[in-house]
Motif scaffolding. Structure first.
Motif, short mmCIF file in Angstrom:
data_model
loop_
_atom_site.label_atom_id
_atom_site.label_comp_id
_atom_site.label_asym_id
_atom_site.label_seq_id
_atom_site.Cartn_x
_atom_site.Cartn_y
_atom_site.Cartn_z
N VAL A 40 0.81 -1.22 0.00
CA VAL A 40 0.00 0.00 0.00
C VAL A 40 0.84 1.27 0.00
O VAL A 40 0.42 2.30 -0.50
CB VAL A 40 -1.01 0.05 1.17
CG1 VAL A 40 -2.11 -0.97 0.99
CG2 VAL A 40 -0.31 -0.15 2.50
N ARG A 41 2.09 1.17 0.51
CA ARG A 41 2.96 2.36 0.53
C ARG A 41 3.33 2.82 -0.88
O ARG A 41 3.86 3.91 -1.07
CB ARG A 41 4.23 2.09 1.34
CG ARG A 41 5.16 1.10 0.69
CD ARG A 41 6.36 0.70 1.54
NE ARG A 41 7.00 -0.48 0.97
CZ ARG A 41 7.83 -0.45 -0.06
NH1 ARG A 41 8.17 0.70 -0.60
NH2 ARG A 41 8.34 -1.57 -0.54
N THR A 42 3.09 1.96 -1.90
CA THR A 42 3.45 2.31 -3.28
C THR A 42 2.28 2.93 -4.05
O THR A 42 2.47 3.36 -5.19
CB THR A 42 3.92 1.07 -4.06
OG1 THR A 42 2.81 0.16 -4.24
CG2 THR A 42 5.05 0.34 -3.33
N LEU A 43 1.09 2.94 -3.46
CA LEU A 43 -0.13 3.30 -4.20
C LEU A 43 -0.76 4.60 -3.70
O LEU A 43 -0.57 5.00 -2.56
CB LEU A 43 -1.18 2.18 -4.07
CG LEU A 43 -0.79 0.80 -4.60
CD1 LEU A 43 -1.89 -0.20 -4.24
CD2 LEU A 43 -0.56 0.83 -6.11
N ALA A 44 -1.54 5.21 -4.59
CA ALA A 44 -2.40 6.34 -4.22
C ALA A 44 -3.66 6.25 -5.08
O ALA A 44 -3.71 5.48 -6.04
CB ALA A 44 -1.69 7.68 -4.44
N THR A 45 -4.65 7.04 -4.73
CA THR A 45 -5.89 7.07 -5.52
C THR A 45 -5.61 7.66 -6.89
O THR A 45 -4.96 8.70 -7.01
CB THR A 45 -6.94 7.92 -4.78
OG1 THR A 45 -7.17 7.32 -3.51
CG2 THR A 45 -8.24 7.99 -5.57
N VAL B 151 14.47 7.74 -7.00
CA VAL B 151 13.06 7.92 -6.64
C VAL B 151 12.56 6.80 -5.71
O VAL B 151 12.86 5.63 -5.91
CB VAL B 151 12.19 8.00 -7.91
CG1 VAL B 151 12.36 6.78 -8.79
CG2 VAL B 151 10.72 8.21 -7.57
N ARG B 152 11.81 7.20 -4.68
CA ARG B 152 11.27 6.25 -3.71
C ARG B 152 9.76 6.16 -3.83
O ARG B 152 9.10 7.20 -4.01
CB ARG B 152 11.60 6.69 -2.28
CG ARG B 152 13.05 6.62 -1.97
CD ARG B 152 13.30 6.95 -0.52
NE ARG B 152 14.73 6.90 -0.24
CZ ARG B 152 15.26 7.20 0.93
NH1 ARG B 152 14.49 7.59 1.93
NH2 ARG B 152 16.56 7.13 1.11
N PRO B 153 9.20 4.97 -3.70
CA PRO B 153 7.74 4.88 -3.62
C PRO B 153 7.25 5.71 -2.44
O PRO B 153 7.86 5.71 -1.37
CB PRO B 153 7.48 3.39 -3.37
CG PRO B 153 8.71 2.69 -3.87
CD PRO B 153 9.85 3.63 -3.58
N SER B 154 6.16 6.44 -2.62
CA SER B 154 5.59 7.25 -1.54
C SER B 154 4.15 7.57 -1.87
O SER B 154 3.87 8.32 -2.81
CB SER B 154 6.38 8.56 -1.39
OG SER B 154 5.63 9.49 -0.63
N SER B 155 3.24 7.00 -1.06
CA SER B 155 1.82 7.30 -1.25
C SER B 155 1.55 8.78 -1.11
O SER B 155 0.78 9.36 -1.88
CB SER B 155 0.98 6.59 -0.18
OG SER B 155 1.05 5.22 -0.35
#
Ligand code: NAP
Length: 307
Positions: A109-114, A255-259
């Motif tokens: 979930v830390r990789t996703l956003a709406t 670049v880092r994953p960030s919701s």
């Protein structure tokens, strides 16, 4: 599920359409039904084995880190998301194995956003990695209103987002691109300059005092001009060469994953401050051609894969 996979490092022809088990869903992950993915240069660099020294690999590898799709199943503890939610994300994991060029991907979930409501799935898939890279380099260099910012490779995946995000912060933006992309770069909100011999002089002609921030998205000769174009007290960020940090005292970013950051990029898109340029859409079965298009080094905006 159908997926693009490769079982050995190599050129684009190692990519094949295969049948793979649907991925397991960890406690803090969700299963995303993939509608679209996109290609970033790192996908073919990884495929060639260039990142083997820093990333463990578990063949067969499903390539791809960008996704837009719909939550199909939630994990044991993922209150952020519900089945049916439309999401997008930069799904980079620690081990190369389960990527986004597939019918399903298991995504922390830390990789996703709406997903931005104003975008199609194909447009949304073009955003995460490149949009986050632009957003995070701009945040780390503190770009603000009234500054002059030089964006190298302004017509590319990352550069197209960076020009718009820097302009939305109130900066004046100068962007390097080939002549053929100058109208495009202007439409994004930057003053275009041609790269190649004499670049520093052309930038100085536009900004005699120098620029406050250099955002380097290509490296080589472009980064080498930094001292000649930077104003006193200015700073540089590069995503291609650690020399920006080690020799120029600036930032070298991965670049880092960030919701949270991705939600902010989505907000800029839905507010109309940032638009998404899709150069070409390929079918999943034609993933090798999608990789080859990116390998040309001259994509305007992004290459997308429809699943
Ligand atoms: N460290 C990280 O986290 C990170 C993240 C993202 C990307 N990257 C790396 O950063 C680079 C850029 O990524 P990207 O996705 O933006 O690539 P991209 O979309 O493939 O970049 C293509 C663009 O580069 C432009 N270009 C080519 N040579 C140029 C030059 N000498 N000067 C200025 N522009 C030039 C092209 O414009 P013209 O057609 O007008 O020449 C084209 O629009 C890649 O090497 C990628 O692997 C690193």
């Amino acid at each position: 599920m159908r997926a693009i996979t490769y079982s050995t490092y190599g050129h684009a022809d190692v990519l094949e359409l295969t049948e793979q088990p649907t991925p397991k869903v960890g406690p803090d992950s969700v299963l995303v039904r993939v509608k679209a993915a996109s290609v970033n240069p790192v996908d073919w660099k990884v495929r060639e084995g260039y990142l083997d020294a820093i990333m463990d690999v578990d063949f067969p590898v499903v390539p791809g880190w960008d996704v837009a799709g719909v939550v199909e199943q939630v994990g044991l503890d993922t209150p952020e998301l519900q089945v049916g939610d439309e999401v997008f994300g930069y799904v980079r994991k620690d081990v190369l194995h389960g990527g986004t060029f597939a019918e399903y991907v298991s995504a922390p979930v830390r990789t996703l956003a709406t997903k931005p409501a104003s975008l199609s799935f194909e447009e949304a898939a073009a955003v995460p990695l490149a949009g986050l890279t632009a957003y995070q380099t701009i945040a780390r260099t503190g770009v603000r209103e009234g500054q002059t910012v030089l964006v190298h490779a302004a017509a590319g995946g990352v550069g197209s987002f960076a020009v718009q995000i820097a302009a939305a912060r109130g900066a004046r933006v100068i962007g390097t691109a080939s002549e053929a992309n100058h109208d495009y770069v202007r439409a994004l909100g930057a003053e275009p300059v041609a790269y190649g011999d004499g670049l520093a002089e052309r930038v100085r002609a536009l900004a005699p005092e120098g620029v406050d921030v250099v955002l380097d998205y290509v490296g080589g000769e472009a980064l080498a001009t930094t001292k000649d174009v930077l104003a006193d007290g200015g700073t540089v960020a590069s995503i291609t060469e650690a020399a920006a940090r080690d020799e120029l005292g600036g930032v070298y970013a991965w670049v880092r994953p960030s919701s949270g950051d991705l939600a902010e990029v989505a907000r800029l898109i839905d507010a109309g401050s940032v638009r998404v340029e899709v150069a070409e859409v390929f079918e999943l079965a034609d993933a090798a051609d999608a990789h080859r298009a990116s390998e040309s080094g001259h994509v305007r905006g992004k290459v997308v894969v429809r699943v």
